[in-house]
Structures are given as C-alpha cells and as structure tokens.
Design an enzyme around this catalytic site. Structure first.
Site, PDB file in Angstrom:
ATOM      1  N   ASP A 118      25.137  24.848 -30.817  1.00  0.00           N
ATOM      2  CA  ASP A 118      23.826  24.878 -30.134  1.00  0.00           C
ATOM      3  C   ASP A 118      22.778  24.076 -30.886  1.00  0.00           C
ATOM      4  O   ASP A 118      21.581  24.373 -30.810  1.00  0.00           O
ATOM      5  CB  ASP A 118      23.338  26.323 -29.959  1.00  0.00           C
ATOM      6  CG  ASP A 118      24.349  27.207 -29.261  1.00  0.00           C
ATOM      7  OD1 ASP A 118      24.811  26.808 -28.183  1.00  0.00           O
ATOM      8  OD2 ASP A 118      24.677  28.278 -29.800  1.00  0.00           O
ATOM      9  N   GLY A 126      27.888  24.107 -23.929  1.00  0.00           N
ATOM     10  CA  GLY A 126      26.747  24.180 -23.026  1.00  0.00           C
ATOM     11  C   GLY A 126      25.741  23.115 -23.408  1.00  0.00           C
ATOM     12  O   GLY A 126      24.744  23.396 -24.058  1.00  0.00           O
ATOM     13  N   HIS A 127      26.023  21.876 -23.028  1.00  0.00           N
ATOM     14  CA  HIS A 127      25.175  20.759 -23.421  1.00  0.00           C
ATOM     15  C   HIS A 127      24.112  20.519 -22.357  1.00  0.00           C
ATOM     16  O   HIS A 127      24.416  20.213 -21.209  1.00  0.00           O
ATOM     17  CB  HIS A 127      26.026  19.506 -23.649  1.00  0.00           C
ATOM     18  CG  HIS A 127      26.927  19.630 -24.825  1.00  0.00           C
ATOM     19  ND1 HIS A 127      27.952  18.740 -25.098  1.00  0.00           N
ATOM     20  CD2 HIS A 127      26.965  20.543 -25.831  1.00  0.00           C
ATOM     21  CE1 HIS A 127      28.570  19.109 -26.219  1.00  0.00           C
ATOM     22  NE2 HIS A 127      27.990  20.199 -26.667  1.00  0.00           N
ATOM     23  N   LYS A 137      23.432  18.958 -29.529  1.00  0.00           N
ATOM     24  CA  LYS A 137      24.337  17.815 -29.492  1.00  0.00           C
ATOM     25  C   LYS A 137      24.310  17.087 -28.153  1.00  0.00           C
ATOM     26  O   LYS A 137      24.443  15.867 -28.103  1.00  0.00           O
ATOM     27  CB  LYS A 137      25.768  18.278 -29.809  1.00  0.00           C
ATOM     28  CG  LYS A 137      25.954  18.786 -31.234  1.00  0.00           C
ATOM     29  CD  LYS A 137      27.397  19.189 -31.499  1.00  0.00           C
ATOM     30  CE  LYS A 137      27.836  20.364 -30.647  1.00  0.00           C
ATOM     31  NZ  LYS A 137      27.075  21.606 -30.932  1.00  0.00           N
ATOM     32  N   GLN A 145      30.674  22.976 -30.181  1.00  0.00           N
ATOM     33  CA  GLN A 145      30.432  24.039 -31.167  1.00  0.00           C
ATOM     34  C   GLN A 145      29.874  23.445 -32.474  1.00  0.00           C
ATOM     35  O   GLN A 145      29.244  22.410 -32.439  1.00  0.00           O
ATOM     36  CB  GLN A 145      31.706  24.868 -31.407  1.00  0.00           C
ATOM     37  CG  GLN A 145      32.144  25.711 -30.224  1.00  0.00           C
ATOM     38  CD  GLN A 145      33.041  24.968 -29.260  1.00  0.00           C
ATOM     39  OE1 GLN A 145      33.974  24.293 -29.646  1.00  0.00           O
ATOM     40  NE2 GLN A 145      32.750  25.078 -27.993  1.00  0.00           N
TER      41      GLN A 145
END
Length: 424
Positions: A12, A39-40, A15, A222
């Site tokens: 988080d 979750g980008h 990225k 991650q």
C-alpha cells in the site's frame, strides 16, 4: 532501461500511482508475482481507477502489459476487471498478454482461504480471502492448474473435480463447509473462452521486447515485509515481493535489470495482523479522519504509524534499491512535529536491523528522532523547491537514513501531483 519497482514497507505504498508515472518512459509493464489481492489506485483527469490484477500500465495509451508466470490468476475476476475497463473506454486488446505458465486461482481456493481464516480465530493472518495462498500452496505441492491447461480444455473438468473432491475431504475432516465443482467448471470454461486470445509464452515475448530495446517496467505487488522469506512471517503473503521475484516471476535474468526503485510512504501503514513497532493511534486517527488509509481491495482501515527507517533501510538492501519514490507526503501536512524510528531497543540492546521473528519484532521498542513539521498544504506543490523547508529537511533525512537517494515525490493521488527530486 529495465526497471523493477518494489514496495519497501508492508504494501500500500502507492505503487500503482508510481507505476503510472513511470510508464510514460517505459514501453511494457509486467506483473511478476501476487494475484488480484493487489489494489493499485490511480486518479486520472478526475476519474478513479482501481486495478487488482491488471498492470496499471494499461491506463497509458499504447502501452503493453504482461501478467507473468509468477502470478496466480483468478480467471473469473480477471474477465470482470477487463470488462470494467472496457466500460470506461479502455481497451486491452493486443496490449495485454497472460502467461501460459501462470497458475489458476479457482473459486475453490477462495473458499479454502476464507474457511481457514475463519477457523484461525485469534491467530488470523489477515488474508484478503482472494485464494492467493491456497493457489501458491497447490503450485508448490505440484497439483496446481496452469493457464495453458485452462484453455486447452483436455480433462479440465476431470482435473477440477479431482481438486474439489480432495479439498472437500479436508473440509469435512475439519468441520468446514464444502463446495461444489459444477458451477466452478462452468465459470472456468466461460472465462477460458474469453481469455484465450491473451494467453501466450510471455517469457519469450519479454526476451523479444528486451532484444528490441524496449524499456520494461516490473510492477511489484504487496511490499517487502509481506515477502514469504523476508517478511514478518507468518503474517506474510505467499510469494517473493522483493526485486528477485521480478526475475523468477517473468523469466528476465537479473543481469538485464537496470534499476530498482523502492516505493515508500512518508509514514508507515500495514493491513492485517502482525507486529508493527511504530504503530501510533495518533497518526492513525488523524489519517482516518482525513478519509485516508482504507484498503482499495478490502476496504479495511489500515493500521498507521511513524516512518520506520530500520525496516526501510533493510528492505532497500534486500532488493538493491537504487532510488526511492516517496508518496503521501501531504498526509503529514498538519503536524507540528514528526517522529522517525532510527533504531530499535530489544531486551536492552540497540538493534539497527529488524529481528527475524515476529514475536521478537513485536517486543521491539522504537528509538525516535523528532523532526519539525511544516503545517503547510503541500498538495499544490509542483516542484521540489516549492516544498516548505521543514518538508525538504524531512525528505533529506529519510533518504539518508534509508541509504538511497530520493527520486520521485508524490503529494496527492492525481497523476499531476508528482515531481522529481533535484538531479533526477
């Protein structure tokens, strides 16, 4: 230039946005580990995009994207993600390639993931319940299903029924709910028909692009401290999230990597269970009240704390980070003073590297250095020199404590809220 991007905290770190910025100077973006537990989040022209498995490079017109062999792919979810982009007028045809060696996440794996977490009670890992761990487990046990088998179709139904039957025996023995193979087979066959045009030998494709002088960008998922080997085990993911994973998960040799960029926040966050030495209710409450730090995949409130230079420095060494990309500087705008952990104290001894065990890390007391806050809105800054002097001093300290020069700085979620440090 072939660039690997890794998170040097617990994930988080921003990225997705950093990849989006870097994609402008690269031709191909490659995911090499993890699954749709990423979750980008990227905001472009006021529109918000959240990608879970698809490389964020697809949001740049004309750029190509690859999901490599090291990833685990939920074909049903991937179809939905592609269709969601289509609705937003973003086509991935002839731009997206999916490794025929990537392992398949079945609904069965998601079921097992959830049942295992429910049964863990006080020893939960904090999994996203996306089936990632059970799929990697099948891969290591040599009973997994790969993408080439999914589209080939030979004995597909037989293979899925065999895995479901074996898993249901385990579920009954442990008192868990069982699952059915029939709908699973139907959904997988439908997804296979949709995805077939995208599936190929991506390793061969990567080498062709490399030999043509294309610039490759490896999009990590991650963060370092969720790495199966170097993370806060057992509170980790099931793949290698450090730079080495980019090579084993794609087929590009290490000798072809040009630079490694480490992404980090101006503070520290973590989702799920596990030790967190610098965790602070003060900074957590502040960020949550601002509407920040909620997971893009799970929606869970992230745990928050002060910047941890001990862990960041160690992470940079592990991945051979050559420069830093720092995000969320604006999250600290309202503070009068800011703390940075420069070392730990464990059982009366000063520690400059994190201990291997999660239990020992949970007993580490952070040794802080205090920095002056800036009490100024930095979100409108467009150049490094626009930042207030205390903010520049803070960034300089983070770079020195991490042992790596600072490259990119982000002061907000939008693409245009990004600029480079002097000399970049």
């Amino acid at each position: 230039m072939n660039t690997v991007l890794v998170g040097v905290q617990w994930g988080d770190e921003g990225k997705g946005k950093v990849i989006d910025v870097l994609t402008e100077s690269h031709d191909v973006v490659i995911r090499s580990q993890g699954g749709n537990n990423a979750g980008h989040t990227i905001i472009i022209g006021g529109k918000k995009y959240v990608l879970h498995l698809l490389p964020t490079g697809l949001l740049r017109r004309g750029k190509r994207a690859i999901i490599g062999n090291g990833c685990v792919v939920d074909p049903i979810s991937l179809v939905k993600e592609i269709k969601t982009l289509r609705k937003k007028k973003i086509s991935v045809e002839k731009r997206l390639y999916l490794s025929d060696r990537a392992h398949v996440v079945l609904p069965l794996h998601c079921h097992l993931d959830g049942e295992r977490e429910n049964a863990a009670k006080g020893k939960k890992i904090g999994t996203t319940r996306r089936g990632i761990g059970p799929t990697y487990q099948d891969k290591i046990n040599r009973v997994g299903l790969r993408m080439h088998e999914l589209i080939d179709g030979t004995d597909l139904e037989k293979k899925i029924r065999a895995r479901v039957s074996e898993a249901n025996r385990l579920c009954r023995a442990l008192g868990w709910k069982t699952t059915s193979a029939t709908q699973m087979i139907r959904e997988c066959k439908s997804a296979a028909r949709f995805l077939k045009p995208y599936i190929c030998d991506t390793t061969d494709l990567i080498h062709k692009y490399d030999s043509q002088g294309k610039h490759l960008l490896f999009e990590g998922a991650q963060g370092t401290y969720l790495d199966i080997d170097f993370g806060t085990y057992p509170f980790v993911t099931s793949s290698n999230t450090t730079s080495g994973g980019a090579c084993t998960g794609s087929g590009l040799p290490p000798t072809r990597v040009t630079q490694v960029i480490g992404t980090l926040k101006a503070y520290t966050t973590r989702v799920g269970e596990g030790p967190f030495p610098t965790e602070s209710d003060k900074i957590g409450d502040m960020l949550h009240d601002m509407g920040r730090e909620f997971g893009a995949t799970t929606g869970r409130a992230r745990r928050c704390g002060w910047f941890d230079a001990v862990m960041t420095r160690y992470a940079c060494r592990l991945s051979g980070v050559t420069e830093l990309a720092l995000t969320n500087l604006d999250g600290l705008d309202s503070l009068d003073s800011i703390q940075v952990c420069v070392a730990y104290r464990l059982d009366g001894k000063r520690m400059n590297v994190p201990p291997a065990g999660a239990e020992a890390l949970s007993r580490c007391q952070p040794i802080y250095r205090k920095f002056k806050g800036w009490n100024t809105d930095t979100s409108k800054c467009t150049r490094y020199r626009d930042l207030p002097e205390p903010a520049r001093a803070y960034l300089k300290a983070i770079s020195e404590l991490s042992g790596v020069p600072l490259g990119l700085i982000s002061v907000g979620p939008r693409r245009d809220q990004t600029f480079f440090a002097p000399g970049k």
